[in-house]
Design a protein around this motif. Sequence first.
Motif, PDB file in Angstrom:
ATOM      1  N   ARG A 123       0.860  -1.194   0.000  1.00 61.65           N
ATOM      2  CA  ARG A 123       0.000   0.000   0.000  1.00 61.65           C
ATOM      3  C   ARG A 123       0.890   1.236   0.000  1.00 61.65           C
ATOM      4  NH1 ARG A 123      -2.396  -3.120   4.183  1.00 61.65           N
ATOM      5  NH2 ARG A 123      -1.269  -1.812   5.669  1.00 61.65           N
ATOM      6  N   ASN A 124       0.604   2.140  -0.902  1.00 60.07           N
ATOM      7  CA  ASN A 124       1.379   3.380  -1.009  1.00 60.07           C
ATOM      8  C   ASN A 124       0.410   4.509  -1.368  1.00 60.07           C
ATOM      9  OD1 ASN A 124       4.290   2.051  -1.142  1.00 60.07           O
ATOM     10  ND2 ASN A 124       2.971   0.902  -2.513  1.00 60.07           N
ATOM     11  N   TYR A 125       0.606   5.657  -0.726  1.00 63.14           N
ATOM     12  CA  TYR A 125      -0.347   6.746  -0.901  1.00 63.14           C
ATOM     13  C   TYR A 125       0.342   8.060  -1.211  1.00 63.14           C
ATOM     14  CZ  TYR A 125      -3.625   3.481   1.191  1.00 63.14           C
ATOM     15  OH  TYR A 125      -4.387   2.380   1.437  1.00 63.14           O
ATOM     16  N   CYS A 126      -0.322   8.845  -2.070  1.00 64.66           N
ATOM     17  CA  CYS A 126       0.141  10.201  -2.349  1.00 64.66           C
ATOM     18  C   CYS A 126      -0.037  11.039  -1.086  1.00 64.66           C
ATOM     19  CB  CYS A 126      -0.656  10.805  -3.507  1.00 64.66           C
ATOM     20  SG  CYS A 126      -0.375  12.580  -3.703  1.00 64.66           S
ATOM     21  N   MET A 127       0.992  11.776  -0.705  1.00 62.19           N
ATOM     22  CA  MET A 127       0.926  12.584   0.513  1.00 62.19           C
ATOM     23  C   MET A 127       0.062  13.824   0.320  1.00 62.19           C
ATOM     24  SD  MET A 127       4.901  12.212   1.771  1.00 62.19           S
ATOM     25  CE  MET A 127       4.691  12.966   3.392  1.00 62.19           C
ATOM     26  N   GLU A 128      -0.237  14.164  -0.934  1.00 65.13           N
ATOM     27  CA  GLU A 128      -1.072  15.343  -1.200  1.00 65.13           C
ATOM     28  C   GLU A 128      -2.548  14.988  -1.322  1.00 65.13           C
ATOM     29  OE1 GLU A 128       0.057  18.438  -1.135  1.00 65.13           O
ATOM     30  OE2 GLU A 128       2.070  17.661  -0.736  1.00 65.13           O
ATOM     31  N   TYR A 133      -1.315   3.669  -4.702  1.00 66.59           N
ATOM     32  CA  TYR A 133      -0.412   3.070  -5.687  1.00 66.59           C
ATOM     33  C   TYR A 133       0.069   1.722  -5.173  1.00 66.59           C
ATOM     34  CZ  TYR A 133      -0.442   7.548  -8.041  1.00 66.59           C
ATOM     35  OH  TYR A 133      -0.852   8.674  -8.708  1.00 66.59           O
ATOM     36  N   ASP A 134       0.180   0.735  -6.082  1.00 66.28           N
ATOM     37  CA  ASP A 134       0.588  -0.601  -5.640  1.00 66.28           C
ATOM     38  C   ASP A 134       2.113  -0.729  -5.605  1.00 66.28           C
ATOM     39  OD1 ASP A 134       1.328  -0.875  -8.288  1.00 66.28           O
ATOM     40  OD2 ASP A 134      -0.263  -2.299  -8.793  1.00 66.28           O
ATOM     41  N   CYS A 149      -0.906  14.001  -9.478  1.00 63.34           N
ATOM     42  CA  CYS A 149      -1.147  15.371  -8.987  1.00 63.34           C
ATOM     43  C   CYS A 149       0.153  16.088  -8.666  1.00 63.34           C
ATOM     44  CB  CYS A 149      -2.062  15.353  -7.760  1.00 63.34           C
ATOM     45  SG  CYS A 149      -1.215  15.072  -6.187  1.00 63.34           S
ATOM     46  N   GLY A 150       1.276  15.370  -8.716  1.00 62.23           N
ATOM     47  CA  GLY A 150       2.565  15.983  -8.420  1.00 62.23           C
ATOM     48  C   GLY A 150       3.059  15.713  -7.008  1.00 62.23           C
ATOM     49  N   GLY A 151       2.197  15.168  -6.164  1.00 65.24           N
ATOM     50  CA  GLY A 151       2.583  14.885  -4.775  1.00 65.24           C
ATOM     51  C   GLY A 151       3.540  13.708  -4.682  1.00 65.24           C
ATOM     52  N   THR A 152       4.277  13.660  -3.585  1.00 64.24           N
ATOM     53  CA  THR A 152       5.195  12.547  -3.326  1.00 64.24           C
ATOM     54  C   THR A 152       4.401  11.364  -2.776  1.00 64.24           C
ATOM     55  OG1 THR A 152       7.068  13.992  -2.898  1.00 64.24           O
ATOM     56  CG2 THR A 152       7.163  11.791  -1.917  1.00 64.24           C
ATOM     57  N   LYS A 154       4.170   7.985  -0.571  1.00 61.69           N
ATOM     58  CA  LYS A 154       4.836   7.414   0.618  1.00 61.69           C
ATOM     59  C   LYS A 154       4.307   6.000   0.867  1.00 61.69           C
ATOM     60  CE  LYS A 154       5.630   8.274   5.548  1.00 61.69           C
ATOM     61  NZ  LYS A 154       5.128   6.984   6.011  1.00 61.69           N
ATOM     62  N   PRO A 155       5.217   5.060   1.136  1.00 59.71           N
ATOM     63  CA  PRO A 155       4.758   3.713   1.472  1.00 59.71           C
ATOM     64  C   PRO A 155       3.962   3.731   2.780  1.00 59.71           C
ATOM     65  CG  PRO A 155       7.152   3.744   1.098  1.00 59.71           C
ATOM     66  CD  PRO A 155       6.689   5.166   1.173  1.00 59.71           C
ATOM     67  N   ASP A 156       2.913   2.912   2.861  1.00 61.70           N
ATOM     68  CA  ASP A 156       2.123   2.790   4.093  1.00 61.70           C
ATOM     69  C   ASP A 156       2.841   1.831   5.044  1.00 61.70           C
ATOM     70  OD1 ASP A 156       0.174   3.003   5.966  1.00 61.70           O
ATOM     71  OD2 ASP A 156      -1.280   1.737   4.923  1.00 61.70           O
ATOM     72  N   VAL A 157       4.077   2.184   5.342  1.00 57.77           N
ATOM     73  CA  VAL A 157       4.930   1.396   6.228  1.00 57.77           C
ATOM     74  C   VAL A 157       5.279   2.298   7.401  1.00 57.77           C
ATOM     75  CG1 VAL A 157       7.274   0.466   6.428  1.00 57.77           C
ATOM     76  CG2 VAL A 157       5.883  -0.107   4.423  1.00 57.77           C
ATOM     77  N   VAL A 158       5.181   1.780   8.607  1.00 53.20           N
ATOM     78  CA  VAL A 158       5.465   2.590   9.790  1.00 53.20           C
ATOM     79  C   VAL A 158       6.974   2.799   9.908  1.00 53.20           C
ATOM     80  CG1 VAL A 158       5.234   2.771  12.293  1.00 53.20           C
ATOM     81  CG2 VAL A 158       3.399   1.705  10.934  1.00 53.20           C
ATOM     82  N   LEU A 159       7.401   4.036   9.675  1.00 55.23           N
ATOM     83  CA  LEU A 159       8.825   4.359   9.770  1.00 55.23           C
ATOM     84  C   LEU A 159       9.192   4.658  11.217  1.00 55.23           C
ATOM     85  CD1 LEU A 159       9.100   6.726   6.657  1.00 55.23           C
ATOM     86  CD2 LEU A 159       9.574   4.262   6.779  1.00 55.23           C
ATOM     87  N   TYR A 160      10.481   4.640  11.507  1.00 50.45           N
ATOM     88  CA  TYR A 160      10.933   5.058  12.831  1.00 50.45           C
ATOM     89  C   TYR A 160      10.446   6.482  13.073  1.00 50.45           C
ATOM     90  CZ  TYR A 160      13.826   0.897  13.001  1.00 50.45           C
ATOM     91  OH  TYR A 160      14.244  -0.407  13.004  1.00 50.45           O
ATOM     92  N   GLU A 161      10.081   6.786  14.281  1.00 56.34           N
ATOM     93  CA  GLU A 161       9.499   8.064  14.742  1.00 56.34           C
ATOM     94  C   GLU A 161       7.997   8.143  14.481  1.00 56.34           C
ATOM     95  OE1 GLU A 161      13.516  10.497  13.324  1.00 56.34           O
ATOM     96  OE2 GLU A 161      11.612  10.818  12.325  1.00 56.34           O
ATOM     97  N   GLU A 162       7.441   7.216  13.720  1.00 53.81           N
ATOM     98  CA  GLU A 162       6.010   7.267  13.433  1.00 53.81           C
ATOM     99  C   GLU A 162       5.237   6.341  14.371  1.00 53.81           C
ATOM    100  OE1 GLU A 162       6.104   8.282   8.658  1.00 53.81           O
ATOM    101  OE2 GLU A 162       5.748   6.225   9.291  1.00 53.81           O
ATOM    102  N   GLY A 163       3.998   6.729  14.677  1.00 54.60           N
ATOM    103  CA  GLY A 163       3.148   5.900  15.529  1.00 54.60           C
ATOM    104  C   GLY A 163       2.464   4.813  14.728  1.00 54.60           C
ATOM    105  N   LEU A 164       1.967   3.800  15.431  1.00 52.06           N
ATOM    106  CA  LEU A 164       1.220   2.739  14.766  1.00 52.06           C
ATOM    107  C   LEU A 164      -0.178   3.241  14.428  1.00 52.06           C
ATOM    108  CD1 LEU A 164       2.140  -0.388  16.941  1.00 52.06           C
ATOM    109  CD2 LEU A 164       3.385   0.643  15.039  1.00 52.06           C
ATOM    110  N   ASP A 165      -0.793   2.637  13.431  1.00 55.42           N
ATOM    111  CA  ASP A 165      -2.149   2.979  13.037  1.00 55.42           C
ATOM    112  C   ASP A 165      -3.129   2.544  14.136  1.00 55.42           C
ATOM    113  OD1 ASP A 165      -4.229   3.680  10.995  1.00 55.42           O
ATOM    114  OD2 ASP A 165      -4.696   1.558  11.265  1.00 55.42           O
TER     115      ASP A 165
END
Length: 236
Positions: A123-128, A133-134, A149-152, A154-165
């Motif tokens: 799972r990957n999502y436009c930040m804008e 996106y697969d 749309c031009g946005g970056t 981001k993978p729907d992966v919990v990175l360091y510093e990020e909280g869990l869903d």
Amino acid sequence: MHSNLQQIINQSNNIVFFGGAGVSTESGIPDFRSQDGLYNQKYNYPPETILSHTFFIAHPEEFYRFYREKMLSYTAKPNAAHLKLAELEQAGKLKAVVTQNIDGLHQAAGSKIVFELHGSIHRNYCMECGSFYDMPFIRDSLGVPKCTCGGTIKPDVVLYEEGLDTATVEGAVGAISKAEVLIVAGTSLTVYPAAGLLRYFHGKQLVLINRDATPLDDTADLVIHANVGETLANIM
Ligand code: ZN
């Protein structure tokens, strides 16, 4: 053949499986924290720096160079553990899989109820604009993958510093708190959030399957020091 594990599984229709990196290593996916895992591989920055939110925002190109090479390059297939768990769910015995892995191999094996605590590379999502996106889109793109749309993206992966869903954690807690049997496998139980989530288990039997000893070995009803896939492959 672990006759005790077979017996426990035979007698329950309310089993929950909690899996860590050890479930996927038999599919050839490196364990982040093991000796031969990602941490020992050569790169300009340590993996825990590259896979942090700050780094992703500041150096998305460098992040994606690492991410494509180390996280998306493998062609892993479900192993005996994934397949057996899907089978047990199909048979109405397994209620949910809670996993710390991001590879999507439980779903590839056919499991339906899967709580992915650390997200998924699929799972990957436009930040804008939030467009989806697969994984192949990310794998086959160059540089920083961009949305129409031009946005970056981001993978729907919990990175360091990020909280869990929150919804994922609530789903996992709900399944664990209602389970009769909890099988914890392929995790040393020392990494957040594994240890914390297990506190919600109030069922009858706690089973631990891990190659090495864990801090909970003393409190478990059954401890098996072996590979997860090999152990589950023998279950009928
Ligand atoms: Zn967009």
